[in-house]
Design an enzyme around this catalytic site. Structure first.
Site, PDB file in Angstrom:
ATOM      1  CG  ASP A   1      -1.713  -1.308   1.303  1.00 32.28           C
ATOM      2  OD1 ASP A   1      -2.416  -1.617   0.337  1.00 32.28           O
ATOM      3  OD2 ASP A   1      -1.600  -2.028   2.315  1.00 32.28           O
TER       4      ASP A   1
ATOM      5  CG  HIS B   1      -3.603  -5.055   3.605  1.00 37.83           C
ATOM      6  ND1 HIS B   1      -3.021  -4.297   2.618  1.00 37.83           N
ATOM      7  CD2 HIS B   1      -3.983  -6.195   2.999  1.00 37.83           C
ATOM      8  CE1 HIS B   1      -3.048  -4.970   1.477  1.00 37.83           C
ATOM      9  NE2 HIS B   1      -3.638  -6.120   1.679  1.00 37.83           N
TER      10      HIS B   1
END
Ligand SMILES: NC(=O)c1ccc[n+]([C@@H]2O[C@H](COP(=O)([O-])OP(=O)(O)OC[C@H]3O[C@@H](n4cnc5c(N)ncnc54)[C@H](O)[C@@H]3O)[C@@H](O)[C@H]2O)c1
Length: 333
Positions: free
Chosen positions: A145, A173
């Protein structure tokens, strides 16, 4: 898919350096055993000078014996119609068992990186089942990410990726993750001074990073295995090489006395720095504004709810699942 990319990077020396011999112990399930044999054959046939041993097995109590690094990737993907709560339970059991096995037989200094989703809560389950290993040694992978956020900022600013620093992914996440543009820097200047389009930062950038995995699946027909393996390499290298002065990296780590006021006793992605000894400290020079805090509170609430869903797997009594909404993993549509 992810392991099939990652193993060859580990064996080549790309991760731990050209002087570090490697022994790979591959843990599979009964169903994946033949595939495991195939991967092991390909590794052997590659004649990597650093690769001294490849062994395979399906019993974590054998495979984790003396492990110095445990990269926990294997998990079940969410099937059609499956609620996030079901996924938490099914995969949580895998990570409870693997935590117990690590506790019993791994090196006392083992560093554990949990990739299998939902990775934050799986990491929490794993560490709770491994009480003899420091909770600080457990990580949930949010580096993919971070890399995605860096890429988007670089593209928007018209600079190369290496000019973007201090990018934090806060929290889970999942699609509640918070890519932090307030503290991020481009060529050493705050991003907001370089990219003056606040609407783009608050809306487009954030959503692009949160949903990148889903968009990729739609185009590619499968989940992001290559870039995930690259981000695992980045995540490990950030712990075994000193963090550049003034910068930091994101990792999902156990909250235990964090300086940001985030709820304790969960695995939350935060900005970390390392001296290169496998350990890390949290970055101190971080600022917050209301917009950032509001979003952090949302991802924090989701992780606290996930924790209640897995109470039975972390020794905290009966599970009670009241997830605020059925949010997606970044790889899901
Ligand atoms: N954290 C991240 O950034 C990130 C990014 C992408 C994918 N993921 C997650 O990583 C995981 C793996 O993704 P993939 O694309 O490699 O999936 P995949 O389906 O190709 O591979 C998963 C493998 O795990 C094995 N497995 C299942 N249960 C197991 C167990 N108990 N012990 C050992 N092995 C077991 C399966 O047989 C399969 O071979 C998924 O959970 C995915 O959601 C995380």
């Amino acid at each position: 898919m992810i392991s099939n990319h990652l193993l060859f990077k580990l064996a080549s020396g790309e991760v731990f350096g050209p002087d570090q011999p490697i022994a790979l112990k591959l843990l599979g399930s009964e169903r994946s055993f033949q595939a495991l044999e195939g991967v092991a054959m390909e590794l052997e046939d590659s004649l990597y000078p650093l690769l001294k041993e490849v062994s395979i097995g399906i019993n974590p109590y054998e495979v984790f014996q003396d492990a110095e690094w445990a990269l926990l990737i294997g998990a079940k993907p969410r099937g059609p119609g499956m609620e996030r709560a079901d996924l938490l339970d099914i995969n949580g059991k895998i990570f409870a068992e693997q935590g117990k096995a690590l506790n019993a037989v791994a090196s006392r200094n083992v560093k554990v990186m949990v990739v299998g989703n939902p990775c934050n809560t799986n990491a929490l389950i794993c560490l709770k089942n491994a009480p003899d290993i420091p909770a600080k040694n457990f990580h949930a992978l949010t580096r993919l990410d971070e890399n995605r956020a860096k890429c988007q900022l670089a593209l928007k600013a018209g600079v190369f990726y290496d000019q973007v620093s201090n990018v934090t992914i806060w929290g889970n996440h999942s699609t509640t993750q918070v890519p932090d543009f307030l503290n991020a820097r481009i060529n050493g200047s705050p991003v907001k001074e370089v990219i003056r389009d606040t609407k783009w930062l608050q809306e487009d950038f954030t959503e692009k990073v949160q949903k990148r995995g889903g968009v990729l699946i739609k185009k590619w027909g499968r989940s992001s295995a290559a870039s995930t393996s690259v981000s695992i390499v980045d995540g490990i290298r950030s712990l075994v090489t000193p963090t550049p002065e003034g910068d930091w990296f994101s990792s999902g780590v156990y909250t235990n006395g964090n300086p940001y006021g985030i709820a304790e006793d969960i695995v939350f992605s935060m900005p970390c720095r390392s001296k290169g000894d496998g350990d890390y400290e949290l970055a101190m020079d971080v600022i917050f504004d209301n917009h950032l805090l509001e979003r952090i509170t949302k991802t924090e609430a989701e992780l606290l709810a996930e924790k209640r869903c897995v109470a039975h797997l972390i020794g905290e009594g009966v599970a009670f699942c009241d997830l605020p909404e059925d949010t997606m993993l970044p790889g899901e549509m």
